[in-house]
Design a protein around this motif. Structure first.
Motif, PDB file in Angstrom:
ATOM      1  N   THR A  93       0.822  -1.204   0.000  1.00 53.81           N
ATOM      2  CA  THR A  93       0.000   0.000   0.000  1.00 53.81           C
ATOM      3  C   THR A  93       0.859   1.257   0.000  1.00 53.81           C
ATOM      4  O   THR A  93       0.588   2.217  -0.727  1.00 53.81           O
ATOM      5  N   GLN A  94       1.917   1.258   0.788  1.00 57.37           N
ATOM      6  CA  GLN A  94       2.815   2.414   0.829  1.00 57.37           C
ATOM      7  C   GLN A  94       3.477   2.644  -0.523  1.00 57.37           C
ATOM      8  O   GLN A  94       3.613   3.782  -0.982  1.00 57.37           O
ATOM      9  N   MET A  95       3.880   1.554  -1.176  1.00 60.13           N
ATOM     10  CA  MET A  95       4.538   1.687  -2.473  1.00 60.13           C
ATOM     11  C   MET A  95       3.584   2.242  -3.530  1.00 60.13           C
ATOM     12  O   MET A  95       3.938   3.148  -4.280  1.00 60.13           O
ATOM     13  N   GLU A 101       1.717   9.200  -6.038  1.00 61.77           N
ATOM     14  CA  GLU A 101       2.086  10.575  -5.691  1.00 61.77           C
ATOM     15  C   GLU A 101       3.232  11.114  -6.543  1.00 61.77           C
ATOM     16  O   GLU A 101       3.580  12.289  -6.456  1.00 61.77           O
ATOM     17  N   GLY A 102       3.877  10.234  -7.356  1.00 56.09           N
ATOM     18  CA  GLY A 102       4.939  10.689  -8.243  1.00 56.09           C
ATOM     19  C   GLY A 102       6.317  10.732  -7.632  1.00 56.09           C
ATOM     20  O   GLY A 102       7.185  11.486  -8.096  1.00 56.09           O
ATOM     21  N   GLU A 107      14.211   7.088  -5.676  1.00 53.92           N
ATOM     22  CA  GLU A 107      13.749   7.093  -4.289  1.00 53.92           C
ATOM     23  C   GLU A 107      12.827   5.911  -4.017  1.00 53.92           C
ATOM     24  O   GLU A 107      12.874   5.295  -2.938  1.00 53.92           O
ATOM     25  N   LEU A 108      11.981   5.569  -4.984  1.00 57.51           N
ATOM     26  CA  LEU A 108      11.115   4.396  -4.837  1.00 57.51           C
ATOM     27  C   LEU A 108      11.938   3.131  -4.643  1.00 57.51           C
ATOM     28  O   LEU A 108      11.645   2.306  -3.770  1.00 57.51           O
ATOM     29  N   THR A 109      12.985   2.978  -5.450  1.00 61.34           N
ATOM     30  CA  THR A 109      13.830   1.789  -5.357  1.00 61.34           C
ATOM     31  C   THR A 109      14.535   1.708  -4.006  1.00 61.34           C
ATOM     32  O   THR A 109      14.694   0.631  -3.442  1.00 61.34           O
ATOM     33  N   THR A 113      12.633  -2.031  -1.415  1.00 59.78           N
ATOM     34  CA  THR A 113      13.680  -2.871  -2.000  1.00 59.78           C
ATOM     35  C   THR A 113      13.134  -4.029  -2.829  1.00 59.78           C
ATOM     36  O   THR A 113      13.883  -4.653  -3.582  1.00 59.78           O
ATOM     37  N   PHE A 114      11.836  -4.329  -2.699  1.00 61.52           N
ATOM     38  CA  PHE A 114      11.267  -5.408  -3.506  1.00 61.52           C
ATOM     39  C   PHE A 114      11.010  -4.978  -4.953  1.00 61.52           C
ATOM     40  O   PHE A 114      10.748  -5.810  -5.818  1.00 61.52           O
ATOM     41  N   LEU A 115      11.075  -3.676  -5.218  1.00 58.39           N
ATOM     42  CA  LEU A 115      10.840  -3.191  -6.575  1.00 58.39           C
ATOM     43  C   LEU A 115      12.030  -3.494  -7.480  1.00 58.39           C
ATOM     44  O   LEU A 115      13.192  -3.411  -7.054  1.00 58.39           O
TER      45      LEU A 115
END
Length: 225
Positions: A93-95, A101-102, A107-109, A113-115
């Protein structure tokens, strides 16, 4: 949902489905509640970076995440990337909220870390799905009537980097292939080498543009947006 799935996803079952479970999780973290549709236990969220879908695995507890950019017509599948999976609902949900939110990809990676975004970002940097979209439109017999206009637009260095689609006989070019609401123009070729151009949102007035001024007009319109 069968007994095996109930054992794997008791939190999802207790919430009444994955959409409800994700919305409850988002509320707990004080985040956004996003529009979502569901079908056959999958959830799809429309974002400015394409359609994000979440599909629960059946063999183990695992929420699989994909990003999809629709094709240019109803019978073209479009482009899909697998970008990772997690067994934690709250992390999922956070991801999704951060994606919606863009938050920048690097930063997402770092945060999730599962991305696995290397293939997705490499495709974007390499001009996909835009280059494939142009190639498909310029080779599909169904759109033969638009080939002359498409070729003319594609010859321009700036316009060929925009994402093309065809709707009701008109060619639509948008700046961001993942964002249907990004800066865009619509061009309709009329008889007698006349063009009608509409800039921006649906409902805007059509403007007739002389043949020799089409490219310059489109470039100027995009700059003004």
């Amino acid at each position: 949902m069968d007994t095996h799935r109930k054992d794997l996803y008791p939190d999802v079952t207790a919430s009444g489905g994955l959409v409800s479970a994700m919305k409850e999780s988002a509320k707990l973290r004080g985040g956004a509640i996003w529009p979502a549709t569901s079908a056959a236990d999958a959830v799809t969220i429309e974002t400015a970076r394409g359609l994000v879908s979440v599909v629960p695995a059946t063999e183990e507890r695992r929420f699989r995440v994909r990003v999809h950019v629709p094709g240019f017509t109803w019978n073209v599948p479009g482009f899909t990337w697998e970008i990772g999976s997690t067994d934690r609902l709250e992390l999922l949900t956070q991801m999704v909220a951060a994606w919606w939110e863009g938050v920048p990809f690097d930063e997402l990676t770092a945060r999730f870390t599962f991305l696995e975004l290397a293939e997705f970002t490499r495709a974007l940097e390499g001009g996909e799905p835009t280059s494939s979209q142009w190639a498909d439109l310029l080779s599909t017999e169904f759109h033969r009537r638009q080939w002359r206009l498409l070729r003319r637009l594609h010859e321009d260095e700036a316009l060929r980097h925009m994402f093309p689609t065809i709707s009701h006989g008109a060619v639509r070019l948008r700046v961001d292939p993942l964002d249907g609401a990004s800066h865009q123009v619509v061009v309709h070729e009329r008889e007698g080498d006349r063009y009608e151009v509409r800039v921006g949102v649906p409902g805007a007035a059509w403007v007739e543009v002389p043949t020799g001024e089409l490219i310059a007009h489109l470039r100027a319109a995009l700059t003004e947006q």
